[in-house]
Write an enzyme that holds these catalytic residues in place. Structure first.
Site, mmCIF file in Angstrom:
data_model
loop_
_atom_site.group_PDB
_atom_site.id
_atom_site.type_symbol
_atom_site.label_atom_id
_atom_site.label_comp_id
_atom_site.label_asym_id
_atom_site.label_seq_id
_atom_site.Cartn_x
_atom_site.Cartn_y
_atom_site.Cartn_z
ATOM 1 N N SER A 404 0.818 -1.214 0.000
ATOM 2 C CA SER A 404 0.000 0.000 0.000
ATOM 3 C C SER A 404 0.851 1.263 0.000
ATOM 4 O O SER A 404 0.301 2.348 -0.165
ATOM 5 C CB SER A 404 -0.961 0.015 1.183
ATOM 6 N N HIS A 425 -2.824 -3.026 -5.887
ATOM 7 C CA HIS A 425 -3.172 -2.677 -4.512
ATOM 8 C C HIS A 425 -4.677 -2.832 -4.306
ATOM 9 O O HIS A 425 -5.467 -2.021 -4.786
ATOM 10 C CB HIS A 425 -2.714 -1.229 -4.222
ATOM 11 N N GLU A 437 -5.969 -0.316 -7.189
ATOM 12 C CA GLU A 437 -4.962 0.624 -7.707
ATOM 13 C C GLU A 437 -3.911 -0.202 -8.441
ATOM 14 O O GLU A 437 -3.292 -1.091 -7.843
ATOM 15 C CB GLU A 437 -4.287 1.387 -6.561
ATOM 16 N N ASN A 475 -3.797 6.347 -0.415
ATOM 17 C CA ASN A 475 -3.191 6.505 0.913
ATOM 18 C C ASN A 475 -2.358 7.777 1.002
ATOM 19 O O ASN A 475 -2.204 8.350 2.073
ATOM 20 C CB ASN A 475 -2.347 5.279 1.255
#
Ligand code: 3H9
Length: 672
Positions: A404, A425, A437, A475
């Site tokens: 991540s 991800h 992702e 993130n």
């Protein structure tokens, strides 16, 4: 756009408007003319309307919304079809959505192939079915069933449609046209067409009230479901013409509203995200028939389920027998829970489990086309695994990391095949969350990228391409928000107030609820703790989140949260130690600091070319973090708030925002 053919005394009209046979102006006009010409033609007794290719129709052409409409409109076309003196029969296969079901509803009979999926998904675009769907569906299937379909927007299959009375006959795929023609001829022989609008909706007002009592509260905050219910009420309280007129008014109101605009943006954003700029035309997806997964933890298990459910065999590797067995047991119990809720049949659960090969030997991955590593989030761990995978896997096999945050290029450098390495991800729980992702490394080959995007579609995921940076798109934007949340509680806001402001905005969870759910000790160890931050102290005191029954909140056995005095004392103590002056902080400041800092980070992500387009960022946040789709995602929301206001807000809070307050050049230029 359409083709017509005579099958003896039946006229067959075929809509042929790829990719989804949308009912745009030219199509509507041509269908209208064909139906009119059939009425005047003594050699024709009935008309059949079908669709070319793999579906009947995806409905009205959404790209025409908000533009001056060409005649006839879809409502007028449906009324004209229903009024036809000779029967018009719909031949349905594949997707029949929105206007692509409303047109069949106004026909005098419906014959379907087993592939047909019938639904009115307008509510998902913040709309209601505006071409008679709210009036005719209840008259065919009853009020309760119609409300379920219209308010959920979810489709039903051919057999369920037959049982509900929505279609009259289901015939094998290859016999659809012949079956519909025969049905049309029989209908003509029976005499006057059977008009849906002349029926009465079964269930009456009582069914509307029962639905509202059961579901009304859960639908709060969104305009479209309430309008759908009102329109359906019209089907039982008003004559057809008045019900249709009311439906029209409600549709037009929704269409002009902010929520539908945002939801339509989200629809097209999702489709745009699938397109990769600069990908050569010959970059064709590679075959993926067996997938390997390294790690049988929560993430590895969830990723495995995603593939198993899509019919793709999985080899799952763990180091130790205990962890492997626990991982397999978790997958099975997740499946069984879903089966209890009716999402899978017991046979489907067994078939999915049958596709899983749990192993302790890495070597078993040798025949996989793609291996996804979902191991501990530490670069040394990942590079070691990728080195091993590189030696074991066949040349050309794709190696993906579910990291991540970590640097995909550094991971790729541990292999002799950096072109076959990328990030995939998934978001937790991976078998539920729609976002994927896809992280494009500096050397990831186009075909490898194309494979991941195609695979996402097969898995029912929404894929977004991200470049390499710490945290990728999602993130990376979460970090400044969490930093602001942490700063705000030191400055005097209560954690529950910060969370409440986010909940009121429409987020499913606030930052501190999210932290408690994830576990406060994620990436924290007692050995390295300096005991300096609120989190350090909470972890040291055993307040590690929901799993320990307490974190930023106290939790009861049902995981209901209540604010904690102990936590407030810790926050006050840390603030005093750091010399942070405490004050009363209003909701506006909380909202602005949390959300504007995210938008600013999003703009920086665009400045750096990490995301391909602003709408990709919206797709990430809507599908990965529950950002309310009715506001269109962070970048669309910022545009509707006004970039100048966002920039002014950032400037106003500049001293408190730290790095997050440094405005992005793009943001400044958009705000000028
Ligand atoms: C309606 O009918 C209103 C009426 O009640 C009242 C009117 C007065 N229009 O999803 P895909 C494009 S509201 C225009 O990747 P799939 C899409 O953008 C409508 N374009 O394919 C994409 O373009 P591009 C109610 C549309 O096979 C391409 O087609 N209907 C439309 O995975 C392929 O799309 C809906 O809400 C459209 N209606 O799935 C259905 N639909 O290639 C919305 C698609 O340039 N559509 N496009 O990116 C869907 O759910 C899916 O697209 C569908 C096909 C299941 C049809």
């Amino acid at each position: 756009m359409i083709s017509t053919a005579r099958h003896g005394d039946v006229l067959v009209v075929t809509v042929d408007n790829p990719p989804v046979n949308a009912l745009g102006t030219a199509v509507r006009r041509a269908i209208g003319e064909a139906v009119t010409s059939a009425q005047a033609d003594a050699g024709i007794v009935a008309t059949v309307i079908g669709g070319a290719g793999k579906l009947f129709s995806g409905g009205a052409d959404i790209t025409e919304f908000g533009k001056p409409g060409g005649e006839p409109g879809l409502p007028e076309l449906c009324d004209a079809v229903e009024a036809s003196a000779k029967p018009v029969i719909a031949a349905l296969h594949g997707t029949c959505f929105g206007g692509g079901l409303e047109l069949p509803l106004s026909c005098h009979g419906r014959v379907a192939a087993p592939s047909a999926r019938l639904g009115l998904p307008e509510v998902k675009l913040g709309l209601l079915p505006g071409a008679g769907g709210t009036q005719r569906l209840p008259r065919l299937v009853g009020v309760a069933r119609a409300l379920d379909m219209i308010v959920s927007g979810d489709p039903i299959g051919a057999d369920a449609a037959l049982a509900a009375g929505l279609v009259d006959r289901v015939v094998p795929e290859a016999e659809l046209l012949a079956g519909a023609v025969a049905f049309a001829r029989d209908a003509a022989a029976r005499g006057a067409p059977r008009r849906t609008g002349e029926r009465e909706a079964q269930g009456g007002v009582a069914a509307v009230d029962a639905f509202t009592a059961a579901k009304g509260r859960a639908l709060g905050g969104r305009d479209a479901p309430a309008a759908c219910i009102r329109a359906v009420r019209g089907a039982v309280e008003l004559p057809l013409a008045d019900g249709l007129a009311q439906e029209r008014r409600l549709f037009v109101d929704l269409l002009g509203g902010a929520q539908s605009k945002a939801l339509r943006h989200a629809f097209f954003a999702e489709r745009a995200a699938n397109k990769i700029e600069g990908l050569p035309a010959d970059a064709k997806p590679l075959k993926v028939e067996r997938v390997g997964i390294v790690g049988a933890g929560t993430m590895g298990g969830g990723i495995a389920m995603t593939f198993l459910s899509a019919g793709i065999p999985v080899t799952m590797v763990e180091r130790e027998r205990g962890a492997l067995d626990r991982g397999v047991a978790l997958i099975r119990s997740n499946y069984e829970r879903s089966a209890k809720r009716g999402r899978f049949t017991p046979d489907e659960v067994e078939a999915a489990m049958g596709r899983l090969t749990p192993v302790l030997e890495f070597d078993a991955l040798h025949d996989c086309d793609l291996v996804i590593e979902a191991a501990f989030e530490l670069l040394e761990v990942k590079t070691e695994i990728f080195g091993r995978l590189d030696r074991i896997c066949r040349p050309g096999a794709i190696l993906a990391s579910n990291t991540s945050y970590l640097d995909i290029d550094a991971i790729a450098a541990a292999t002799s095949r950096p072109g076959s390495v990328l990030g995939m991800h998934f978001f937790s729980p991976a078998n539920v969350m729609k976002l994927l992702e896809v992280v494009r490394g500096a050397r990831t080959e186009p075909a490898v990228l194309a494979t991941a995007m195609a695979l996402a579609k097969r898995l029912g995921k929404v894929a977004v391409v991200s470049g390499v940076c710490h945290g990728f798109i999602g993130n990376r934007m979460l970090n400044p928000r969490q930093a602001q949340a942490n700063a705000l509680i030191l400055e005097g806001a209560a954690p529950e107030d910060v969370d409440r402001v986010m909940l009121e905005f429409g987020m499913p969870m606030g930052p501190f609820q999210m932290a408690d759910l994830a576990g406060l000790d994620l990436g924290w160890t007692a050995e390295t703790s300096k005991g300096e931050t609120v989190r350090d102290i909470l972890c040291e005191r055993g307040r590690r989140g929901q799993k320990t029954g307490k974190g930023f909140y106290d939790y009861d056995v049902d995981r209901r949260r209540t604010p904690s005095d102990e936590v407030k004392a810790v926050i006050a103590e840390v603030a005093a130690r750091q010399g942070v002056a405490r004050r009363t902080i209003g909701d506006d400041e909380i909202r602005e600091r949390l959300l504007y800092s995210m938008v600013n980070e999003g703009a920086k992500i665009l400045d750096e070319g990490i995301a391909q387009r602003a709408s990709d960022i919206d797709v990430v946040w809507i599908n990965g973090y529950g950002w309310p789709a009715t506001t269109g995602g962070p970048m669309f929301w910022a545009e509707s708030v006004g970039f100048d206001r966002v920039a002014a807000g950032l400037a106003r809070h500049r001293d408190r925002l730290g790095d997050a307050g440094e405005p992005s050049p793009r943001l400044l230029s958009r705000s000028a």
